[in-house]
Design an enzyme around this catalytic site. Structure first.
Site, PDB file in Angstrom:
ATOM      1  N   HIS A  55      30.699  51.029 101.541  1.00 57.35           N
ATOM      2  CA  HIS A  55      31.189  49.989 100.618  1.00 57.35           C
ATOM      3  C   HIS A  55      30.022  49.132 100.149  1.00 57.35           C
ATOM      4  CE1 HIS A  55      31.061  47.842 104.425  1.00 57.35           C
ATOM      5  NE2 HIS A  55      31.254  46.681 103.817  1.00 57.35           N
ATOM      6  N   ASP A  59      24.682  44.103 103.257  1.00 50.30           N
ATOM      7  CA  ASP A  59      24.112  44.555 104.541  1.00 50.30           C
ATOM      8  C   ASP A  59      24.345  46.047 104.771  1.00 50.30           C
ATOM      9  OD1 ASP A  59      26.880  43.778 104.915  1.00 50.30           O
ATOM     10  OD2 ASP A  59      26.579  43.947 107.067  1.00 50.30           O
ATOM     11  N   HIS A 167      29.016  47.784 112.906  1.00 50.15           N
ATOM     12  CA  HIS A 167      28.616  46.582 113.642  1.00 50.15           C
ATOM     13  C   HIS A 167      28.879  46.673 115.139  1.00 50.15           C
ATOM     14  CE1 HIS A 167      27.648  44.036 110.177  1.00 50.15           C
ATOM     15  NE2 HIS A 167      28.666  44.647 109.567  1.00 50.15           N
TER      16      HIS A 167
HETATM   17 ZN   LIG Z   1      31.316  44.727 104.766  1.00 52.64          ZN
END
Ligand SMILES: [Zn+2]
Length: 255
Positions: A55, A59, A167
């Site tokens: 997406h 980051d 993450h």
């Molecule tokens: Zn994101």
């Protein structure tokens, strides 16, 4: 089978490197930074063959332009109609691509963003910021209903399918999960393991779909155990699972 290595980026991002088993060929997923990718390729003597984007968030994409200065001809796969404009090979649901000898199917998973896609097969799922271990992405662009549908698609993958998200949010997610389901023994066991991993600075990832179905409250919004511990402010009658999911997401945002 290809090996998948985590490359650390920023504070808690992983850029996943998919390494072809019998060649130097390597693919990276969501390179938000170029320097750690270039260092990985140099140190391991690998050749970059392409980039996968889940997406548009910075980051996940900010390293791409710089990486392409060294590898101008590589494809950048990513969602069609993404606000990120550096995608050379746009993908939509139902498409499939071959990466390091394995075919990956594209599923559209709006919720965190509207352009979010995941790359999945029976063995592995690259889930970006949609499914985390013990949690899920925040709803920046999509609705709770959309996110619930997206997570439901991922939960249909085999239990053994490995989950590679972007993450290392696992411990914070598990703190919330334990508030939601204090009686979940699988969750307790997993929390002990994840705490040990992080104490030794090891990733908690990849997870698996089976593990997430056992511990992740956002995949368990259809379980009665979830409703029992909702805070009073959220404990109004619910009709659908996606409404329960919406309450959980709201609770986590305030947690
Ligand atoms: Zn994101």
């Amino acid at each position: 089978m290809a090996q998948v290595h985590p490359i650390n980026a920023f504070n808690d991002n992983y850029i996943w490197a998919i390494c072809e088993p019998h060649s130097q060929g390597t693919w990276v997923v969501d390179p938000g930074q170029s320097a750690p990718v270039m260092q990985f390729l140099r140190e391991k003597n690998r050749q970059l063959k392409g980039i996968l984007v889940t997406h548009h968030h910075w980051d996940h994409t900010d390293g791409i332009a710089e990486i392409r200065e060294s590898f101008p001809d590589i494809p950048v796969y990513g969602p069609k109609d993404s606000p990120y404009l550096g995608i050379t090979h746009p993908l939509v649901k139902g498409d499939s691509i071959t990466i390091a000898g394995a075919q990956y199917n594209i599923i559209e998973t709006p919720g965190h963003t509207l352009d979010h896609i995941c790359y999945v097969n029976e063995a592995r799922a690259f889930t970006g910021d949609t499914l985390f271990s013990g949690g899920c992405g925040r709803l920046f662009e999509g609705s709770a209903e959309q996110m619930w549908q997206s997570l439901s698609k991922l939960s249909e993958l085999p239990d053994t399918c490995e989950v590679y998200c972007t993450h290392e949010y696992t411990l914070a997610n598990l703190a919330f999960a334990n508030a939601v389901e204090p009686d979940n023994t699988a969750l307790k066991t997993y929390t002990v393991w994840a705490t040990q991993q992080r104490a030794q600075n090891r990733p908690t990832l990849p997870s698996t779909i089976g593990k997430e179905l056992a511990v992740n409250p956002f995949l368990r919004a259809n379980s009665n155990a979830i409703l029992r511990h909702l805070p009073e402010s959220l404990a109004t009658p619910t009709e659908t699972t996606s409404q329960v999911f919406a309450k959980l997401r709201l609770w986590k945002d305030q947690f």
